[in-house]
Design a protein around this motif. Structure first.
Motif, mmCIF file in Angstrom:
data_model
loop_
_atom_site.group_PDB
_atom_site.id
_atom_site.type_symbol
_atom_site.label_atom_id
_atom_site.label_comp_id
_atom_site.label_asym_id
_atom_site.label_seq_id
_atom_site.Cartn_x
_atom_site.Cartn_y
_atom_site.Cartn_z
ATOM 1 N N GLN A 18 3.453 1.980 1.270
ATOM 2 C CA GLN A 18 3.523 1.867 2.724
ATOM 3 C C GLN A 18 3.569 3.268 3.320
ATOM 4 N N PHE A 19 2.680 3.560 4.268
ATOM 5 C CA PHE A 19 2.756 4.819 5.022
ATOM 6 C C PHE A 19 3.117 4.441 6.452
ATOM 7 N N GLY A 20 4.353 4.513 6.839
ATOM 8 C CA GLY A 20 4.746 4.070 8.189
ATOM 9 C C GLY A 20 4.279 2.637 8.387
ATOM 10 N N GLY A 21 3.415 2.426 9.388
ATOM 11 C CA GLY A 21 2.928 1.077 9.673
ATOM 12 C C GLY A 21 1.745 0.651 8.816
ATOM 13 N N ILE A 22 1.222 1.584 8.011
ATOM 14 C CA ILE A 22 0.021 1.246 7.222
ATOM 15 C C ILE A 22 0.408 0.854 5.797
ATOM 16 N N ARG A 23 -0.018 -0.332 5.378
ATOM 17 C CA ARG A 23 0.212 -0.740 3.993
ATOM 18 C C ARG A 23 -1.076 -0.426 3.216
ATOM 19 N N ALA A 24 -1.092 0.754 2.590
ATOM 20 C CA ALA A 24 -2.316 1.212 1.914
ATOM 21 C C ALA A 24 -2.551 0.446 0.618
ATOM 22 N N LEU A 25 -1.464 0.009 -0.046
ATOM 23 C CA LEU A 25 -1.583 -0.833 -1.248
ATOM 24 C C LEU A 25 -0.654 -2.014 -1.067
ATOM 25 N N GLY A 42 -14.580 -0.448 -3.581
ATOM 26 C CA GLY A 42 -14.113 -1.020 -2.323
ATOM 27 C C GLY A 42 -14.559 -0.121 -1.183
ATOM 28 N N PRO A 43 -14.614 -0.678 0.022
ATOM 29 C CA PRO A 43 -15.063 0.105 1.173
ATOM 30 C C PRO A 43 -14.143 1.296 1.446
ATOM 31 N N ASN A 44 -14.607 2.227 2.282
ATOM 32 C CA ASN A 44 -13.785 3.383 2.658
ATOM 33 C C ASN A 44 -12.451 2.918 3.215
ATOM 34 N N GLY A 45 -11.388 3.586 2.772
ATOM 35 C CA GLY A 45 -10.054 3.256 3.279
ATOM 36 C C GLY A 45 -9.406 2.072 2.589
ATOM 37 N N ALA A 46 -10.035 1.547 1.531
ATOM 38 C CA ALA A 46 -9.496 0.357 0.848
ATOM 39 C C ALA A 46 -8.193 0.655 0.117
ATOM 40 N N GLY A 47 -7.963 1.929 -0.226
ATOM 41 C CA GLY A 47 -6.714 2.294 -0.914
ATOM 42 C C GLY A 47 -6.921 2.827 -2.323
ATOM 43 N N LYS A 48 -8.156 3.121 -2.677
ATOM 44 C CA LYS A 48 -8.471 3.512 -4.062
ATOM 45 C C LYS A 48 -7.806 4.835 -4.444
ATOM 46 N N THR A 49 -7.968 5.848 -3.593
ATOM 47 C CA THR A 49 -7.372 7.147 -3.916
ATOM 48 C C THR A 49 -5.850 7.083 -3.856
ATOM 49 N N THR A 50 -5.334 6.295 -2.928
ATOM 50 C CA THR A 50 -3.877 6.101 -2.853
ATOM 51 C C THR A 50 -3.374 5.532 -4.185
ATOM 52 N N PHE A 51 -4.136 4.615 -4.757
ATOM 53 C CA PHE A 51 -3.765 4.027 -6.047
ATOM 54 C C PHE A 51 -3.691 5.119 -7.124
ATOM 55 N N ILE A 58 1.690 11.713 -7.557
ATOM 56 C CA ILE A 58 1.526 12.473 -6.305
ATOM 57 C C ILE A 58 2.229 11.725 -5.169
ATOM 58 N N TYR A 59 2.099 10.400 -5.161
ATOM 59 C CA TYR A 59 2.849 9.573 -4.220
ATOM 60 C C TYR A 59 3.905 8.788 -4.987
ATOM 61 N N LYS A 60 5.012 8.520 -4.313
ATOM 62 C CA LYS A 60 6.051 7.666 -4.896
ATOM 63 C C LYS A 60 5.844 6.269 -4.301
ATOM 64 N N PHE A 95 -10.389 14.900 -9.396
ATOM 65 C CA PHE A 95 -10.157 14.655 -7.973
ATOM 66 C C PHE A 95 -11.457 14.456 -7.210
ATOM 67 N N GLN A 96 -11.332 13.715 -6.092
ATOM 68 C CA GLN A 96 -12.486 13.483 -5.209
ATOM 69 C C GLN A 96 -13.017 14.836 -4.700
ATOM 70 N N ASN A 97 -12.092 15.707 -4.249
ATOM 71 C CA ASN A 97 -12.489 17.069 -3.869
ATOM 72 C C ASN A 97 -12.143 17.959 -5.054
ATOM 73 N N ASP A 187 -12.113 10.270 -10.127
ATOM 74 C CA ASP A 187 -12.230 9.924 -8.709
ATOM 75 C C ASP A 187 -13.589 10.377 -8.182
ATOM 76 N N GLU A 188 -14.473 9.442 -8.016
ATOM 77 C CA GLU A 188 -15.839 9.684 -7.535
ATOM 78 C C GLU A 188 -16.564 10.781 -8.330
ATOM 79 N N PRO A 189 -16.714 10.595 -9.643
ATOM 80 C CA PRO A 189 -17.316 11.651 -10.461
ATOM 81 C C PRO A 189 -18.781 11.946 -10.112
ATOM 82 N N GLU A 219 -15.746 4.838 -7.767
ATOM 83 C CA GLU A 219 -17.101 5.341 -7.567
ATOM 84 C C GLU A 219 -17.812 4.528 -6.487
ATOM 85 N N HIS A 220 -18.578 5.240 -5.642
ATOM 86 C CA HIS A 220 -19.348 4.553 -4.605
ATOM 87 C C HIS A 220 -20.792 4.303 -5.043
ATOM 88 N N ASP A 221 -21.245 4.996 -6.102
ATOM 89 C CA ASP A 221 -22.613 4.804 -6.587
ATOM 90 C C ASP A 221 -22.660 3.498 -7.383
HETATM 91 N N1 LIG Z 1 -0.690 10.503 2.976
HETATM 92 C C1 LIG Z 1 -1.045 9.488 3.778
HETATM 93 N N2 LIG Z 1 -0.392 9.258 4.936
HETATM 94 C C2 LIG Z 1 -0.745 8.246 5.755
HETATM 95 N N3 LIG Z 1 -1.753 7.371 5.495
HETATM 96 C C3 LIG Z 1 -2.440 7.557 4.353
HETATM 97 C C4 LIG Z 1 -2.134 8.611 3.431
HETATM 98 N N4 LIG Z 1 -2.999 8.546 2.386
HETATM 99 C C5 LIG Z 1 -3.797 7.487 2.641
HETATM 100 N N5 LIG Z 1 -3.466 6.905 3.812
HETATM 101 C C6 LIG Z 1 -4.098 5.719 4.415
HETATM 102 O O1 LIG Z 1 -4.166 4.723 3.416
HETATM 103 C C7 LIG Z 1 -5.372 3.983 3.551
HETATM 104 C C8 LIG Z 1 -6.143 4.028 2.246
HETATM 105 O O2 LIG Z 1 -6.715 5.335 2.071
HETATM 106 P P1 LIG Z 1 -7.405 5.810 0.727
HETATM 107 O O3 LIG Z 1 -7.791 7.247 0.898
HETATM 108 O O4 LIG Z 1 -6.551 5.471 -0.425
HETATM 109 O O5 LIG Z 1 -8.715 4.894 0.684
HETATM 110 P P2 LIG Z 1 -9.972 4.995 -0.281
HETATM 111 O O6 LIG Z 1 -10.274 3.607 -0.712
HETATM 112 O O7 LIG Z 1 -9.723 6.004 -1.339
HETATM 113 O O8 LIG Z 1 -11.110 5.494 0.713
HETATM 114 P P3 LIG Z 1 -12.411 6.420 0.404
HETATM 115 O O9 LIG Z 1 -13.370 5.551 -0.350
HETATM 116 O O10 LIG Z 1 -12.898 6.755 1.781
HETATM 117 O O11 LIG Z 1 -11.935 7.618 -0.367
HETATM 118 C C9 LIG Z 1 -6.128 4.564 4.720
HETATM 119 O O12 LIG Z 1 -5.819 3.792 5.858
HETATM 120 C C10 LIG Z 1 -5.537 5.947 4.839
HETATM 121 O O13 LIG Z 1 -5.619 6.432 6.152
#
Ligand SMILES: Nc1ncnc2c1ncn2[C@@H]1O[C@H](COP(=O)(O)OP(=O)(O)OP(=O)(O)O)[C@@H](O)[C@H]1O
Length: 267
Positions: A18-25, A42-51, A58-60, A95-97, A187-189, A219-221
């Motif tokens: 959970q990031f504040g009001g956003i439930r990323a996973l 999954g589409p952009n913002g799905a939560g893959k990198t957060t996972f 890196i995240y708790k 890493f993605q970057n 992450d997106e090799p 991966e997006h490809d």
């Molecule tokens: N450190 C953070 N603080 C607040 N919100 C975050 C943080 N990291 C990720 N998020 C939010 O969590 C959600 C998932 O983001 P994430 O980067 O994990 O998606 P993704 O699937 O990897 O997207 P992409 O394919 O574009 O890389 C998004 O709404 C993002 O804004």
């Protein structure tokens, strides 16, 4: 390999971030079998990198369980470990970057990865005792071997920053392999790679798996994902919406719906 392997190397249950009001996973459950190439799409913002960030310290995570069980070793909970401790348990990532040391040589970038497994400490490095010198020679030899594997041995003395983009991505993989992982997260090799580089990457990832290292990639490809993966997890809005073989996922109506309007290559 078409079916999920018997030995579970990674078990993720009910993972929530959970990031504040956003439930990323949102109560994510993922299982990776030993010797598999698994993909997370999954589409952009799905939560893959957060996972990946939760897995690698890196995240708790807000809640949930992360369990790594390399073959022949006891299960280890990854929750609460620092990134370097996660690496020591046998989980490495790219890493993605790209995150290389640009002003160090290609060889030195890989050697840094090896050092998480070496025993020499500060005093050894200062006084350069026999054991330290022997260990350093082994690190150089192993780093060269890894550069050969990823096709960069001839550029060993070049600055990392001077490598073309695709080669930098392969160098990141070599550095991750240098930590001797049981499971490798990519992450997106293929990001930024041309079609020829992507074909070579496909072969490299398969070779790494054949060496006994399990792989989980984001991966997006889609062409690469479909050709490489034994098992695919599909995420949307922090939840797993589908999983299965490439064929099962390709024909899943939920997956097709999630991707509607996304600018992705056809599956
Ligand atoms: N450190 C953070 N603080 C607040 N919100 C975050 C943080 N990291 C990720 N998020 C939010 O969590 C959600 C998932 O983001 P994430 O980067 O994990 O998606 P993704 O699937 O990897 O997207 P992409 O394919 O574009 O890389 C998004 O709404 C993002 O804004």
């Amino acid at each position: 390999m078409t079916e999920q392997s018997n030995h579970t190397i990674l078990e993720v249950s009910d993972l929530t971030m959970q990031f504040g009001g956003i439930r990323a996973l949102d109560k994510l459950n993922i299982r990776v079998g030993q010797g598999e190439i698994a993909a997370l799409i999954g589409p952009n913002g799905a939560g893959k990198t957060t996972f990946f960030n939760c897995l690698t310290g890196i995240y708790k995570p807000t809640s949930g369980h992360l369990l790594l069980t390399p073959t022949g070793k006891s299960s280890k909970r990854l929750n609460g470990l620092k990134p370097n401790q996660v690496t020591e348990q046998g989980l490495a990532r790219t890493f993605q970057n790209i995150r290389l040391f640009p002003d160090m040589s290609v060889l030195e970038n890989v050697m840094i990865g090896c050092h998480c497994r070496t025993k020499a400490r500060v005093l050894g490095a200062i006084f350069r005792d026999k054991r330290t010198i022997k260990e350093e020679k082994e690190v150089v030899a192993r780093s060269f071997a890894l550069l050969e594997k990823v096709g960069l041995a001839e550029l060993a003395n070049e600055f990392a920053k001077n490598l073309p983009y695709g080669a930098q991505r392969r160098l990141e993989i070599a550095r991750a392999l240098a930590t001797d992982p049981a499971l490798l997260l990519l992450d997106e090799p293929a990001a930024g790679m041309n079609p020829q580089e992507t074909v070579e990457l496909d072969a490299l990832i398969t070779e790494i798996r054949d060496d006994g290292i399990s792989i989980l990639l984001i991966e997006h490809d889609m062409k690469l994902v479909m050709s490489l993966s034994d098992h695919i997890f599909v995420m949307d809005y922090g939840k797993k919406i589908a999983e299965g073989t490439p064929n099962e996922v390709r024909n899943n109506p939920e997956v097709i719906r999630a991707y509607l309007g996304e600018d992705i290559e056809p599956m």
